[in-house]
Design a protein around this motif. Sequence first.
Motif, PDB file in Angstrom:
ATOM      1  N   ARG A  73       0.836  -1.201   0.000  1.00 46.63           N
ATOM      2  CA  ARG A  73       0.000   0.000   0.000  1.00 46.63           C
ATOM      3  C   ARG A  73       0.870   1.250   0.000  1.00 46.63           C
ATOM      4  O   ARG A  73       0.659   2.163  -0.793  1.00 46.63           O
ATOM      5  CB  ARG A  73      -0.906  -0.006   1.223  1.00 46.63           C
ATOM      6  CG  ARG A  73      -1.665   1.287   1.396  1.00 46.63           C
ATOM      7  CD  ARG A  73      -2.413   1.326   2.708  1.00 46.63           C
ATOM      8  NE  ARG A  73      -2.977   2.640   2.898  1.00 46.63           N
ATOM      9  CZ  ARG A  73      -3.347   3.107   4.072  1.00 46.63           C
ATOM     10  NH1 ARG A  73      -3.232   2.356   5.149  1.00 46.63           N
ATOM     11  NH2 ARG A  73      -3.841   4.311   4.187  1.00 46.63           N
ATOM     12  N   TYR A  77       1.429   4.199  -2.637  1.00 48.03           N
ATOM     13  CA  TYR A  77       1.053   5.533  -2.174  1.00 48.03           C
ATOM     14  C   TYR A  77       2.220   6.516  -2.268  1.00 48.03           C
ATOM     15  O   TYR A  77       2.089   7.592  -2.846  1.00 48.03           O
ATOM     16  CB  TYR A  77       0.544   5.432  -0.731  1.00 48.03           C
ATOM     17  CG  TYR A  77       0.079   6.733  -0.138  1.00 48.03           C
ATOM     18  CD1 TYR A  77      -1.178   7.247  -0.450  1.00 48.03           C
ATOM     19  CD2 TYR A  77       0.879   7.445   0.748  1.00 48.03           C
ATOM     20  CE1 TYR A  77      -1.614   8.429   0.106  1.00 48.03           C
ATOM     21  CE2 TYR A  77       0.448   8.630   1.307  1.00 48.03           C
ATOM     22  CZ  TYR A  77      -0.801   9.121   0.982  1.00 48.03           C
ATOM     23  OH  TYR A  77      -1.229  10.300   1.527  1.00 48.03           O
ATOM     24  N   LYS A  83      -1.454   8.931  -4.532  1.00 48.26           N
ATOM     25  CA  LYS A  83      -2.147   9.405  -3.337  1.00 48.26           C
ATOM     26  C   LYS A  83      -3.640   9.611  -3.572  1.00 48.26           C
ATOM     27  O   LYS A  83      -4.432   9.478  -2.646  1.00 48.26           O
ATOM     28  CB  LYS A  83      -1.510  10.693  -2.846  1.00 48.26           C
ATOM     29  CG  LYS A  83      -0.089  10.480  -2.392  1.00 48.26           C
ATOM     30  CD  LYS A  83       0.573  11.740  -1.948  1.00 48.26           C
ATOM     31  CE  LYS A  83       2.010  11.374  -1.566  1.00 48.26           C
ATOM     32  NZ  LYS A  83       2.774  12.443  -1.095  1.00 48.26           N
ATOM     33  N   ASN A  86      -5.782   6.453  -2.624  1.00 48.53           N
ATOM     34  CA  ASN A  86      -5.454   5.892  -1.314  1.00 48.53           C
ATOM     35  C   ASN A  86      -6.539   4.950  -0.795  1.00 48.53           C
ATOM     36  O   ASN A  86      -6.244   3.853  -0.334  1.00 48.53           O
ATOM     37  CB  ASN A  86      -5.198   7.008  -0.309  1.00 48.53           C
ATOM     38  CG  ASN A  86      -4.706   6.476   1.007  1.00 48.53           C
ATOM     39  OD1 ASN A  86      -3.966   5.495   1.041  1.00 48.53           O
ATOM     40  ND2 ASN A  86      -5.115   7.111   2.090  1.00 48.53           N
TER      41      ASN A  86
END
Length: 111
Positions: A73, A77, A83, A86
């Motif tokens: 993750r 990210y 982003k 997310n």
Amino acid sequence: MEPFWWGLFAAGGTISAFVTPILLFLNGLAIPLGWIDAPSHERILALVLHPLSRIFLLVLISLSLFHWAHRFRFTLYDGLQLKHLNLLIATLTYGTAIVGTLLAAFILWTI
């Protein structure tokens, strides 16, 4: 929820770092090279059927999956700068870890 995911990440990394090299050494080197005798199918099955072994395997698999999910993750990210995705990434990665844990629990329960 963030401390919960970080806790699973840390526990998974620790368990994986200690246990996985031992399993890889035994099953990937020691047994194939003949340094130790390979256990019989019956002995492995008896080991896996023991309740403590099942719990150990479930914890190892589950925490390793959550370690992967958290690391992947934040790679997406921060590393790939996704982003804006997310929530989607968190849902997919942790969802995969949850599904993998449930699948491992089902398989270990039905053996």
